[in-house]
Write an enzyme that holds these catalytic residues in place. Sequence first.
Site, PDB file in Angstrom:
ATOM      1  N   HIS A 355      21.742 -13.458 -10.850  1.00  0.00           N
ATOM      2  CA  HIS A 355      20.400 -13.135 -11.361  1.00  0.00           C
ATOM      3  C   HIS A 355      19.505 -14.339 -11.568  1.00  0.00           C
ATOM      4  O   HIS A 355      18.390 -14.185 -12.084  1.00  0.00           O
ATOM      5  CB  HIS A 355      20.504 -12.398 -12.702  1.00  0.00           C
ATOM      6  N   LYS A 543       6.652 -10.916 -21.527  1.00  0.00           N
ATOM      7  CA  LYS A 543       7.994 -11.249 -21.033  1.00  0.00           C
ATOM      8  C   LYS A 543       8.545 -12.327 -21.949  1.00  0.00           C
ATOM      9  O   LYS A 543       7.838 -12.790 -22.852  1.00  0.00           O
ATOM     10  CB  LYS A 543       7.936 -11.735 -19.583  1.00  0.00           C
ATOM     11  N   ARG A 544       9.793 -12.745 -21.701  1.00  0.00           N
ATOM     12  CA  ARG A 544      10.318 -13.858 -22.494  1.00  0.00           C
ATOM     13  C   ARG A 544       9.397 -15.065 -22.365  1.00  0.00           C
ATOM     14  O   ARG A 544       8.776 -15.265 -21.319  1.00  0.00           O
ATOM     15  CB  ARG A 544      11.723 -14.220 -22.002  1.00  0.00           C
ATOM     16  N   LYS A 549       7.869 -19.416 -16.737  1.00  0.00           N
ATOM     17  CA  LYS A 549       7.024 -18.209 -16.654  1.00  0.00           C
ATOM     18  C   LYS A 549       5.552 -18.556 -16.928  1.00  0.00           C
ATOM     19  O   LYS A 549       4.665 -17.729 -16.787  1.00  0.00           O
ATOM     20  CB  LYS A 549       7.519 -17.135 -17.618  1.00  0.00           C
ATOM     21  N   LYS A 655       6.898  -2.496 -13.375  1.00  0.00           N
ATOM     22  CA  LYS A 655       6.458  -1.510 -14.378  1.00  0.00           C
ATOM     23  C   LYS A 655       4.942  -1.481 -14.449  1.00  0.00           C
ATOM     24  O   LYS A 655       4.327  -0.413 -14.562  1.00  0.00           O
ATOM     25  CB  LYS A 655       7.056  -1.843 -15.754  1.00  0.00           C
TER      26      LYS A 655
HETATM   27  C1  GLS Z   1      16.982 -12.466 -14.831  1.00  0.00           C
HETATM   28  C2  GLS Z   1      15.850 -13.051 -13.997  1.00  0.00           C
HETATM   29  O1  GLS Z   1      15.284 -14.147 -14.644  1.00  0.00           O
HETATM   30  C3  GLS Z   1      14.766 -12.039 -13.621  1.00  0.00           C
HETATM   31  O2  GLS Z   1      13.891 -12.598 -12.687  1.00  0.00           O
HETATM   32  C4  GLS Z   1      15.399 -10.797 -13.021  1.00  0.00           C
HETATM   33  O3  GLS Z   1      14.426  -9.814 -12.767  1.00  0.00           O
HETATM   34  C5  GLS Z   1      16.451 -10.236 -13.984  1.00  0.00           C
HETATM   35  C6  GLS Z   1      17.157  -9.029 -13.428  1.00  0.00           C
HETATM   36  O4  GLS Z   1      17.679  -9.300 -12.181  1.00  0.00           O
HETATM   37  O5  GLS Z   1      17.443 -11.225 -14.248  1.00  0.00           O
HETATM   38  N1  GLS Z   1      18.072 -13.376 -14.912  1.00  0.00           N
HETATM   39  C7  GLS Z   1      18.392 -13.640 -16.186  1.00  0.00           C
HETATM   40  O6  GLS Z   1      19.310 -14.367 -16.555  1.00  0.00           O
HETATM   41  N2  GLS Z   1      17.556 -13.014 -17.011  1.00  0.00           N
HETATM   42  C8  GLS Z   1      16.683 -12.284 -16.284  1.00  0.00           C
HETATM   43  O7  GLS Z   1      15.823 -11.564 -16.719  1.00  0.00           O
END
Ligand code: GLS
Length: 814
Positions: A355, A543-544, A549, A655
């Site tokens: 991820h 988002k976080r 970001k 979303k």
């Molecule tokens: C994350 C990525 O940062 C995101 O881009 C991704 O959409 C998400 C789900 O695949 O996974 N990886 C992570 O460690 N946290 C996330 O949100």
Amino acid sequence: MFTDWQAFRAAFLNQLQSMHGKSLEEASPEDKYTALAVMVREYISNAWVQTNKHYENKGEKQVYYFSIEFLIGRLLGANLLNIGVRSEWEKWLAELGIDLNQLENEEPDAGLGNGGLGRLAACFLDSMASLQLPCHGCGIRYKYGLFEQKILDGYQVEHPDNWLKNGCMWEIRKFDKAVQVKFGGTVWSEEKNGKLVFHHDNAQTVLAVPYDIPVIGYQNSTVNTLRLWSAETVQEDFDLLAFNQGNYVKAVEYKYSIESISEILYPDDSHYEGRVLRLKQQYFLVSAGLQSIVRRFKKKHGSILDFAEKISIHINDTHPAMAIPELMRILMDEEGLSWNEAWQITKNTIAYTNHTILPEALEKWPVDIMKSLLPRIFMIIEELNKQFCSHLWSHYPGDWQRIASMAIIADNYVHMAHLAVVGSYSINGVAKIHTNILKQDVMKNFYHFYPYKFNNKTNGITHRRWLLKANPDLARLITNSISPSWIYYPQYLSTLLRYSEDAAFLEALDKIKETNKMNFANWVHNKYGITIDGSSIFDVHVKRIHAYKRQLMNALRILELYTRLKENPNLEMVPRTFIFAGKAAPGYFLAKRVIKLITTLAAVINNDSTIQGKMKVLFLENYSVSLAEMIFPAADVSEQISTASKEASGTGNMKFMMNGAVTIGTLDGANIEIHEEVGDDNIVIFGLTAKEVMNYYQNGGYRPWELVQSDTRLRKLLDQLVNGSLPVPREEFRVLYDSLVNSDEFFVLKDYAAYVEAQEKIDMLYRDNSRWNKMCLSNIAHSGKFSSDRTISEYAIGIWKAKPVVIGDILEPY
Ligand code: GLS
């Protein structure tokens, strides 16, 4: 279940009475919520039992999705919707003077995840059940979910999220299915009948108790299971310590040390922290999960040798990667298989999703910690590493450098991604660009060695929660226009394109957005006392909070726009409301300062009457699934402005799109595929490409200071952070300033001019109302691809080889 209102009413009143000993008049909203939740549970209980029975009897392949996080949010609304009774029960409750929405808000948000990764797991569960796939979740029942964020004096303050304090209405404790997990101790072996037998002495034994939560499919009678494990003491251990040694306090400490394993979710996203407790959590999850799967498998099937044919285990990132050595351990030490037999089964059972490529997120555990905490697991990893390296040696004789870069154990660390790649039959990234970066860069050597293992599965979101439930007016318009088929086949949303030139439809769309914005504005007013202009552009960045970001880039542009507006109050611009929300990891200093910058801008701008309300800035506290459900339907502009190459996929972007917001974004993650779907005219793209960014990195970055020196506008803007013009101590934002001018690791300054230009384009586009509405329509119509139903079908066909099992054949829908 209920033929009419009378029957429903009687059951509801009865439930209130038997659970709470109260009449309708006496009952609190929480009493009513719990009564309703019990009714839902009863409603699906038969289908849940039948689904499990059917899976056992049919012998179809079962899939288990192992994840350290499941950010499921509230369940009452989603469950009512999936059962198919939501509107009817809402009406019936209204006749009793009860607002269903209010009851839904009584439910604590199950925040058992940090962000995208955990929410993805929750969306996947919904799709698995809705597609009638025999797939289940396996996770940890954290007593405390992700911290609750409060903003105090503009700063983030963290409070514990005691979500279980009044109990969880959906879980069922299954004490009889508990298993034991062992930590520490010593392992020794002896030869018996020509076989090595392993003994584990002096281990600390933890009881893993499962709590099952039903996962209800969309109107199809399938009820799958999310099994969350909780750590408890083995009762005899506790009693013995307490009474034999007469040391009650010590015994309580012991009990607490055991229970702490499932006490709290680590609040870091895309970041690894080498804490022993986290390692314990990871092993606790995989050991408990696998033991229960093997036990169930043996009960129903003949030979353990068929395990891989009947079971797939998916690991959500590397956090559950110890499933590989743990499955080996169970197969060898408990089932008596040979190493080779166990290895064949393991590598054909486990599939892995990566991820992130952020280096700080790639997990590696110190050898000495792993060795003392998990001695047998470490032995197995060591042997795996030895065999893998000698395999590599025969392929790449003499290429030490390559072998060292691929080894599972290197530099006294166990590299979890390497373990996951070696021990699984499938490795996937979560968006096209992300998978390509894995193949060509981060995992290049592994791709060269195992090209057949790598594949892409672009993320998705459940359109049931994120459109059907979150945006009921829009869902109704869509259903009335193109039939409800889109709910079952979300790609059918593309049929909406036939309304691209239909003025009445576009106007209806516009009206819905307007209403959603007004509702949101009212909520903001009630909660924060801030008035926002419902006709302004709602520009949303949720988002976080993370440097990559680039919330900081957005904040800088807000500061610049405000300065221009002060200089020229008649500046031509559509009024804008800038909405932020998101949590920063408690130890992430820079991210927390970005929050302070945004809240400072909000305090200045929102109280400046000279700008005539043309700008407002909001930082909403405590971003959560429930808050997200309110924000997406009200958004006009979706900020997806990560440094290209850094955001593996993103799912918020999907979303927003599904709710008709227009993306301003970089060519990163799934933005690229959104762009492919909607075309140039319906998205605003800007900034460096991933290739350009990676080129810079390879050549040592760039020199931001030179850029600042040569650009008066940038210099003036950055000066404002440190020259005392903001109402904070002068050095407050120095760290942000320094991070930009010294290294600008995430290319904020490099992309800044392009970002401002893109924002001006948004302003221009928004002025043309009919053009804007068409853009919204195009986004909604092309969002079907980003339903997690598509993603999960691809996993089921391409990775798991799992087939749907139709429960409805044996059962009336619920
Ligand atoms: C994350 C990525 O940062 C995101 O881009 C991704 O959409 C998400 C789900 O695949 O996974 N990886 C992570 O460690 N946290 C996330 O949100």
